[in-house]
Design a protein around this motif. Structure first.
Motif, PDB file in Angstrom:
ATOM      1  N   ALA A  55      -4.596  40.345  18.717  1.00  0.00           N
ATOM      2  CA  ALA A  55      -3.165  40.401  18.416  1.00  0.00           C
ATOM      3  C   ALA A  55      -2.413  41.043  19.566  1.00  0.00           C
ATOM      4  N   LEU A  56      -1.275  40.451  19.915  1.00  0.00           N
ATOM      5  CA  LEU A  56      -0.433  41.035  20.953  1.00  0.00           C
ATOM      6  C   LEU A  56      -0.125  42.479  20.584  1.00  0.00           C
ATOM      7  N   GLY A  57      -0.194  43.375  21.579  1.00  0.00           N
ATOM      8  CA  GLY A  57       0.070  44.786  21.353  1.00  0.00           C
ATOM      9  C   GLY A  57      -1.154  45.616  21.030  1.00  0.00           C
ATOM     10  N   MET A  58      -2.317  44.989  20.826  1.00  0.00           N
ATOM     11  CA  MET A  58      -3.519  45.748  20.511  1.00  0.00           C
ATOM     12  C   MET A  58      -4.094  46.389  21.778  1.00  0.00           C
ATOM     13  N   THR A  59      -4.817  47.471  21.600  1.00  0.00           N
ATOM     14  CA  THR A  59      -5.416  48.186  22.725  1.00  0.00           C
ATOM     15  C   THR A  59      -6.709  47.517  23.166  1.00  0.00           C
ATOM     16  N   THR A  60      -7.162  47.881  24.350  1.00  0.00           N
ATOM     17  CA  THR A  60      -8.432  47.337  24.837  1.00  0.00           C
ATOM     18  C   THR A  60      -9.581  47.743  23.924  1.00  0.00           C
ATOM     19  N   GLY A  87       3.005  35.585  24.716  1.00  0.00           N
ATOM     20  CA  GLY A  87       2.943  36.996  25.045  1.00  0.00           C
ATOM     21  C   GLY A  87       4.233  37.719  24.794  1.00  0.00           C
ATOM     22  N   LEU A  88       4.251  38.948  25.290  1.00  0.00           N
ATOM     23  CA  LEU A  88       5.394  39.838  25.140  1.00  0.00           C
ATOM     24  C   LEU A  88       6.201  39.864  26.422  1.00  0.00           C
ATOM     25  N   PHE A  89       7.508  39.927  26.286  1.00  0.00           N
ATOM     26  CA  PHE A  89       8.401  40.038  27.424  1.00  0.00           C
ATOM     27  C   PHE A  89       8.319  41.456  27.954  1.00  0.00           C
ATOM     28  N   PRO A  90       8.257  41.670  29.255  1.00  0.00           N
ATOM     29  CA  PRO A  90       8.485  40.744  30.346  1.00  0.00           C
ATOM     30  C   PRO A  90       7.208  40.079  30.880  1.00  0.00           C
TER      31      PRO A  90
END
Length: 186
Positions: A51-56, A174-177
């Motif tokens: 999920a976008l925003g998840m940590t490594t 993805g997430l901007f930018p």
């Protein structure tokens, strides 16, 4: 050679047990990575378990350790993960230890709406044209189709479709930018 009744019973019992094992039990024991990859789609929120925003660390857990990213040496360091079991052409970008985008460079991994690398620009337009803005391609004779936001509550999410030669050359979610960075981590 003489077969004793006890040996015969043991052989028949072994055959009967194997022959009647539930099909789903047998199928579950055999990994089918092609089927698993084919059942995964790029969505507004990521890809498969990512999920976008998840940590490594979380990405490593949900992929059972198959995805690894070097620890960032700077808060804004950009790295593409090493993911041994990823479908061909799928790349995952982390910036500062956070999943920022998923790039799709080859056919075989579609968006949930059905867009795939290699399809026509007309197909991309039919799926996203009404919600997209267009920009000229930075390096090739073509353009970027930028769909934003994919989910109304997520104003930073984008789908960027690169169109060249009348075809979908690649796309990324993805997430901007970061999703609009043309050269990836370069």
């Amino acid at each position: 050679m003489r077969v004793t009744p006890i040996a015969l019973v043991c052989v028949l019992a072994a055959c009967t047990t194997a022959d009647h094992a539930p099909a789903d039990t047998v199928a579950a024991a055999i990994p089918d990575t092609a089927a698993a990859a084919a059942s995964q789609f790029i969505t507004a929120h990521g890809f498969g378990p990512l999920a976008l925003g998840m940590t490594t660390a979380d990405a490593g857990k949900v992929t059972n350790g198959a995805l690894t990213v070097p620890s960032p040496s700077a808060p804004d360091q950009c790295e593409y993960a090493k993911w041994e079991t990823a479908p061909n052409g799928v790349m995952v970008m982390f910036v500062g230890g956070v999943l920022k985008r998923v790039d799709v460079m080859q056919p075989g991994t579609p968006t949930v709406e059905g867009l795939e690398v290699g399809q026509t620009a007309a197909r991309a337009d039919s799926l996203y044209g009404a919600k997209a803005t267009r920009q000229p391609h930075k390096y090739e004779a073509g353009e970027y189709l930028i769909v934003k936001p994919l989910a109304p509550q997520d104003s930073l999410q984008r789908l960027v479709v690169e169109l060249t030669g009348g075809k979908v050359a690649r796309f990324r979610i993805g997430l901007f930018p970061e999703v609009e960075w043309v050269e990836g981590c370069a």
